[in-house]
Design an enzyme around this catalytic site. Structure first.
Site, PDB file in Angstrom:
ATOM      1  N   ARG A  49       0.666  -1.250  -0.047  1.00 35.49           N
ATOM      2  CA  ARG A  49      -0.036  -0.148   0.025  1.00 35.49           C
ATOM      3  C   ARG A  49       0.940   1.191  -0.047  1.00 35.49           C
ATOM      4  O   ARG A  49       0.548   2.165  -0.498  1.00 35.49           O
ATOM      5  CB  ARG A  49      -0.937  -0.132   1.239  1.00 35.49           C
ATOM      6  N   TYR A 101     -16.392  17.173 -15.463  1.00 35.99           N
ATOM      7  CA  TYR A 101     -16.893  15.452 -15.457  1.00 35.99           C
ATOM      8  C   TYR A 101     -17.858  15.273 -14.454  1.00 35.99           C
ATOM      9  O   TYR A 101     -17.593  15.843 -13.234  1.00 35.99           O
ATOM     10  CB  TYR A 101     -15.566  14.758 -15.338  1.00 35.99           C
ATOM     11  N   ASP A 173      -7.147  19.283 -14.360  1.00 27.78           N
ATOM     12  CA  ASP A 173      -7.495  17.897 -14.813  1.00 27.78           C
ATOM     13  C   ASP A 173      -6.845  17.872 -16.444  1.00 27.78           C
ATOM     14  O   ASP A 173      -7.744  18.581 -17.304  1.00 27.78           O
ATOM     15  CB  ASP A 173      -8.973  17.776 -14.807  1.00 27.78           C
ATOM     16  N   LYS A 198      -7.976   6.803 -19.330  1.00 28.21           N
ATOM     17  CA  LYS A 198      -8.467   7.219 -20.534  1.00 28.21           C
ATOM     18  C   LYS A 198      -7.248   7.024 -21.748  1.00 28.21           C
ATOM     19  O   LYS A 198      -6.691   6.061 -21.735  1.00 28.21           O
ATOM     20  CB  LYS A 198      -8.986   8.568 -20.655  1.00 28.21           C
TER      21      LYS A 198
END
Length: 382
Positions: A49, A101, A173, A198
């Site tokens: 982690r 978004y 972004d 993406k």
């Protein structure tokens, strides 16, 4: 050694060979923990982690592509955004673009507003208007450019100058543009965010988010949040994104070429009312797009004449090569209906204020033969 962008996609931030066996590609370290010779005596990794060698290779690659110093990989784009907002505390305020978004809007309004963070959703077409909303509680400006799905362009340098003047963070972004087309840190942003799902991955086979920063103190705060909240990605996913990055430059070149051809085809179609693509000279901020982007990308939205909802649905259902699906940025072309898919979480009244009408169709133009894509649109539109 300094490298140009196309070389960075393949070698940036990477060690040429794995020290164990000379593997050319970073291995998938599918392990949750690491042996120690004595308490605290390890080779840089103790628990996956907190850090994993495959993830570390990817995070270095992210930083390299955006000309940053520090990269962070998360389990999704929203997990990356979540980490940014966790830099704030109750009472803090955020100025965000109002055309963004739907998942970002939902995270801001349905999760973090409940923790006492206030969000102002404002039109940023004229970036100078951002300053009207700055007060002593403002801690972050959140920018998406090009915006999803209206393809609005926001002046990153102007937003950065306002952020610096008022000593607030600017996060951008950069999912739609990718670092191939624009590098916000170079224009003064503090944080760059990607849905790596993406274009960075590029093959529609993995979900991931990324953050890139230059400032060490900011990076350490984000690394702490990444480890403490635990929204990390696994080594297999990191391997897939690393592989995708190596063709980012050639994929983006074709996305841009195909996007231009399809935008021009749609603009001249008698049944199409309006096409949203920043490459058009009549786009409201075309000059800014031209200045801050290397190309105009493969994302296009359009509205059919008559604004007929049923007709829009019929078009996306009739497509054969374009796949009707959520997401974007893969090698294959996708079509979406934002009002009922990606932006359904935004109330209709709020959606329509920014232009997301029920007849809007969004295209993610892939890297297929553009003549086939145009023929597909031709038969679907009729």
């Amino acid at each position: 050694m300094s490298m140009k962008f196309n070389t960075k996609t393949i070698h940036g931030g990477q060690h040429n060979v794995d020290p164990a066996f000379g593997a050319v590609m970073p291995p998938i370290y599918q392990t949750s923990t690491y042996s120690q010779t004595t308490p605290g005596g390890h080779k840089g990794f103790e628990y996956s982690r907190s850090g994993n060698p495959t993830r570390a290779a990817l995070e270095r690659a992210f930083a390299s592509l955006e000309n940053g110093e520090f990269g962070l990989a998360f389990g999704s784009g929203l997990a990356a955004i979540d980490a940014v907002i966790k830099l704030l505390k109750p009472g803090d305020e955020v100025i965000s673009t109002n055309d963004l978004y739907g998942g970002t809007y939902r995270l801001f309004t349905k999760i973090f507003e409940g923790f006492g963070i206030k969000f102002h959703f404002v039109g940023m077409e004229n970036a100078e208007k951002i300053e009207d909303y700055v007060n002593d509680k403002t801690k972050l400006i959140w920018v998406e450019t090009p915006t999803n799905p209206m393809m609005n362009i926001i002046d990153i340098k102007k937003a950065a100058s306002i952020a610096k003047k008022h000593k607030v963070l600017l996060a951008v972004d950069n999912t739609f543009a990718t670092p191939y087309l624009q590098q916000p840190l170079e224009m003064g942003a503090d944080i760059v965010m990607h849905s790596a799902t993406k274009y960075l991955g590029g093959h529609s086979d993995v979900v991931m988010g990324a953050l890139i920063v230059k400032d060490k103190d900011l990076a350490e705060k984000l690394y702490f949040i990444q480890n403490a909240s635990g929204a990390i990605c696994g080594p297999q996913d990191c391997f897939l994104i690393l592989r995708g990055l190596k063709t980012l430059h050639i994929r983006m070149q074709r996305h841009c070429e195909n996007g231009k051809a399809i935008a021009e085809y749609l603009a001249n179609h008698p049944k199409i009312e309006k096409v949203y693509w920043p490459g058009f000279e009549n786009h409201p901020n075309h000059s800014i797009a031209k200045a801050q982007m290397k190309g105009f990308g493969g994302m296009i939205s359009f509205v059919i004449k008559g604004s007929n909802y049923k007709q829009a649905i019929k078009i996306v259902e009739n497509l054969k090569i374009f796949t009707l699906a959520e997401s974007l940025g893969g090698v294959e072309s996708l079509a979406g209906h934002p009002a009922s898919m990606t932006h359904a979480s935004i109330p209709k009244e709020e959606r329509e204020k920014t232009g997301i009408v029920d007849s809007l169709i969004r295209l993610s133009v892939g890297i297929e033969d553009v003549e086939d894509l145009i023929a597909d649109l031709e038969q679907a539109i009729g």
